[in-house]
Design an enzyme around this catalytic site. Structure first.
Site, PDB file in Angstrom:
ATOM      1  N   PRO A   2       9.558  53.315  14.330  1.00 45.98           N
ATOM      2  CG  PRO A   2      11.364  54.212  15.466  1.00 45.98           C
ATOM      3  CD  PRO A   2      10.389  53.083  15.501  1.00 45.98           C
ATOM      4  CD  GLU A   3       6.676  52.599   8.677  1.00 42.44           C
ATOM      5  OE1 GLU A   3       6.700  52.769   7.442  1.00 42.44           O
ATOM      6  OE2 GLU A   3       5.631  52.352   9.301  1.00 42.44           O
ATOM      7  CG  HIS A  92      13.707  51.051  30.023  1.00 35.28           C
ATOM      8  ND1 HIS A  92      13.640  49.731  30.425  1.00 35.28           N
ATOM      9  CD2 HIS A  92      12.651  51.674  30.599  1.00 35.28           C
ATOM     10  CE1 HIS A  92      12.586  49.573  31.200  1.00 35.28           C
ATOM     11  NE2 HIS A  92      11.972  50.734  31.336  1.00 35.28           N
ATOM     12  NE  ARG A 112       6.839  46.637  23.442  1.00 35.77           N
ATOM     13  CZ  ARG A 112       5.848  46.329  22.628  1.00 35.77           C
ATOM     14  NH1 ARG A 112       5.203  47.257  22.003  1.00 35.77           N
ATOM     15  NH2 ARG A 112       5.512  45.069  22.434  1.00 35.77           N
TER      16      ARG A 112
END
Ligand SMILES: [Zn+2]
Length: 292
Positions: A2-3, A92, A112
């Site tokens: 995500p930016e 997670h 991750r």
């Protein structure tokens, strides 16, 4: 990853739900993700009111009463979601915040684990996120600031755009899109950019990010906003992910290059972005350029 536009979209989804609300309790904080004694973290969050939610670059700052900030970075695969508290907890899931009187809770999930969750007080906020550590937000970047970042560096202009200390929020997708729109070679050394090029680049960085926010960001792999909706800006990309397809301006095939900025894939048009520059090496990469 995500930016800025994706993070802004998430923040816009969270504000109406949680600003002004009080954290009843932190139901879970994974020690894998919390950079502190997590029991203390859990204790510190309970009873705190969320005063506002800000964003700078790719960081989300939940400002709490008492001058503390809950800072969250989504990393590569991080996702903030608003879900009913009795919904199944997926693997997670590293953080669960329950708000007073709310049926929904805020969850942070990150398979991750490149994301970050920090609870910082006013003083350490300055140390961690002051101007030396995090540049001004790219959505309102000024040409004068961009010029100061570029003027003495031999680094490629794309590498400077990606450096979060120079300006915050631009990642691989929007660096490629903005450089294409500005017709600037991504490997051009920062100090060789003309005043006009810097002005054009500042304008296109802001414009591309704004358009992406209007489309809810880009969903390349698995990005979705806080309510689970994907973005659609990927359908409007002009270079990113379009390798081999015709340039929308000149019809030459868009190229994909991994040597212009090492370790990053760069999408660009050799015709539109060569402009007043030409390659000096016989490499097909276009990574070495000089003034024509
Ligand atoms: Zn072209």
């Amino acid at each position: 990853m995500p930016e800025l536009p994706e993070v802004e979209t998430v923040v816009r989804g969270l504000r109406p739900l949680f600003v002004g609300q009080t954290i009843a309790r932190c139901a879970h904080a994974s020690p894998l993700m919390i950079d502190a004694d997590s029991r203390n973290f859990v204790k510190q969050l309970s009873g705190r009111k969320c005063l506002r939610i800000d964003r700078q670059g790719k960081w989300i700052f939940c400002r709490l009463d008492g001058d503390d900030t809950l800072a969250i970075h989504l990393g590569m695969t991080g996702r903030l979601s608003v879900e009913p508290f009795d919904r199944e907890i997926l693997p997670h899931t590293h953080l669960r915040l329950c708000f007073t009187g709310e049926k929904n809770e805020l969850r942070f999930r990150d398979p991750r684990r490149f994301g970050e969750i920090l609870l910082v007080n006013g003083e350490s906020f300055e140390e961690r996120f002051g101007p030396n550590r995090l540049g001004p937000d790219a959505l309102s970047i000024k040409a004068s600031h961009l010029s100061a970042c570029m003027e003495s560096t031999t680094r490629a202009v794309k590498a400077v755009l990606l450096d979060q200390r120079s300006l915050a929020g631009v990642g691989n997708i929007y660096a490629d899109e903005a450089l294409y729109e500005a017709r600037i070679h991504p490997g051009q050394p920062g100090r060789e950019l003309t005043k006009d090029e810097i002005q054009r680049l500042a304008t296109t960085v802001r414009a591309v990010l704004k358009r992406a926010i209007q489309s809810g960001g880009s969903t390349i792999r698995d990005y979705v906003d806080a309510s689970g909706e994907p973005g659609s800006f990927q359908n409007k990309h002009r270079v990113y992910g379009r390798e081999g397809k015709p340039c929308k301006r000149c019809r030459s095939p868009i190229e994909l290059d991994r040597s212009i900025v090492s370790g990053r894939s760069t999408h660009w048009c050799r015709v539109c972005q060569m402009n007043s520059y030409q390659e000096t090496s016989d490499s097909h990469s276009g990574s070495r350029v000089t003034k024509a």
